[in-house]
Scaffold this active site. Structure first.
Site, PDB file in Angstrom:
ATOM      1  N   GLU A  92     -18.554  19.191 -23.930  1.00  0.00           N
ATOM      2  CA  GLU A  92     -19.961  18.532 -24.571  1.00  0.00           C
ATOM      3  C   GLU A  92     -20.394  17.788 -23.415  1.00  0.00           C
ATOM      4  OE1 GLU A  92     -20.027  16.966 -28.335  1.00  0.00           O
ATOM      5  OE2 GLU A  92     -19.193  18.608 -29.342  1.00  0.00           O
ATOM      6  N   GLU A 104     -17.201  14.717 -23.741  1.00  0.00           N
ATOM      7  CA  GLU A 104     -15.501  15.113 -24.146  1.00  0.00           C
ATOM      8  C   GLU A 104     -15.642  16.665 -24.254  1.00  0.00           C
ATOM      9  OE1 GLU A 104     -15.018  14.003 -28.362  1.00  0.00           O
ATOM     10  OE2 GLU A 104     -16.773  15.073 -29.060  1.00  0.00           O
ATOM     11  N   ASN A 106     -13.655  19.393 -26.718  1.00  0.00           N
ATOM     12  CA  ASN A 106     -13.102  19.692 -28.004  1.00  0.00           C
ATOM     13  C   ASN A 106     -12.332  20.796 -28.023  1.00  0.00           C
ATOM     14  OD1 ASN A 106     -14.341  17.672 -29.872  1.00  0.00           O
ATOM     15  ND2 ASN A 106     -16.299  18.802 -29.160  1.00  0.00           N
ATOM     16  N   PHE A 164     -29.865  10.472 -47.308  1.00  0.00           N
ATOM     17  CA  PHE A 164     -28.870  11.817 -47.086  1.00  0.00           C
ATOM     18  C   PHE A 164     -27.310  11.408 -47.251  1.00  0.00           C
ATOM     19  CE2 PHE A 164     -32.695  12.306 -44.152  1.00  0.00           C
ATOM     20  CZ  PHE A 164     -32.829  13.578 -44.721  1.00  0.00           C
TER      21      PHE A 164
END
Length: 299
Positions: A92, A104, A106, A164
């Protein structure tokens, strides 16, 4: 670092990076086997976020040239080989003006992997299983060709009137658009719920991933809007606004339109701090040199 601080202050002040498309969130999908082979399946744009949660993803990322794609693909696959990485993974980045800033890696499959599967024709889950069983990657980098445009909209059980917050209850009505596949159009709905399901506060509020693919980005946006208009959900609150999910240019919206859409609210400062934490990985993996890292973060 002054540029980073200025950019972050602008994000904090406006709340939306998407408003002027200065910064984007991008990621590159890799597959690596036990025999030192690594391939990159291209990139995804995940800039449309809310509360650090991705809401809209697409592949390939708009604005990424083929030269940049090839350069970044080589960079991430070289890094994987140097650290002997095995399996599926995602690098990312934040990117701006053709430059990428590592956040990072993943070390797992991503929620948004369907858009990569739709544009490459590669079943990432199948490849993961093959790699885990000790099989060698049969695909080579030269076999990977991006075709068309794919978009994914995450459907959340959340209440727009309460900032939200997750919405709980029973799905009294759940009728997703009909899935469809042809040479010119794909509509795919990955879900784990059905009409009558109880939506609990104990789990992630995402209940569906609605994905579409067509030969062009403009057509994919149109098809996704149409598919969202067909999606019927009752019993819990949600944020499906038929016909208003996208503008033809996701990054050229008015201030009022931006406020109604998923947005980038990620922490650029945290991303820059991660550069320091991951210095050893970045330098030994060949992602950045020490001088490049020093240019982006105060030591």
């Amino acid at each position: 670092m002054s540029e980073v601080s200025a950019a972050y202050s602008e994000l904090e002040m406006k709340g939306y990076a998407v408003e002027n498309h200065d910064h984007h969130s991008g990621e590159f999908q890799v597959l690596c086997d036990n025999f030192g082979n690594a391939i990159c399946l291209g990139e995804r744009d995940c800039s449309m976020q809310r509360k650090h949660q991705k809401v809209i993803e697409e592949a390939p990322a708009p604005g990424i040239s083929e030269d940049v794609r090839e350069r970044m693909s080589k960079l991430v696959t070289d890094a994987c080989k140097k650290i002997n990485y095995i399996g599926a993974g995602t690098f990312e980045f934040l990117y701006q003006d053709g430059e990428f800033y590592f956040i990072e890696m993943n070390t797992r499959i991503q929620v948004e992997h369907p858009v990569t599967e739709l544009t490459t024709g590669v079943d990432i889950v199948e490849q993961m299983i093959n790699i885990a069983s000790g099989k060698k990657l049969e695909l080579k980098q030269r076999d990977i060709a991006l075709k068309g445009s794919a978009l994914e909209a995450r459907i959340y059980a959340e209440d727009p009137s309460k900032d939200f917050m997750p919405s709980v209850g029973r799905l009294t009505r759940y009728i997703p658009p009909k899935e469809y596949e042809s040479d010119n159009k794909v509509i795919r709905n990955d879900t784990g719920v059905f009409e009558g399901s109880d939506i609990s506060y104990k789990y992630d509020p995402m209940i569906s991933k609605l994905c579409v693919w067509t030969p062009t980005r403009e057509k994919s946006i149109t098809i996704l809007n149409s598919a969202l208009a067909e999606f019927c959900i009752d019993g819990i609150k949600n944020k499906i606004d038929p016909g208003k999910a996208f503008d033809q240019d996701l990054y050229s919206l008015s201030e009022d339109e931006v406020k109604k859409l998923p947005t980038v609210c990620g922490s650029l400062r945290e991303a820059m701090q991660n550069l320091d934490k991951d210095r050893k990985f970045l330098t030994e993996g060949g992602v950045f040199t020490d001088d490049q890292i020093d240019a982006y973060i105060e030591l």
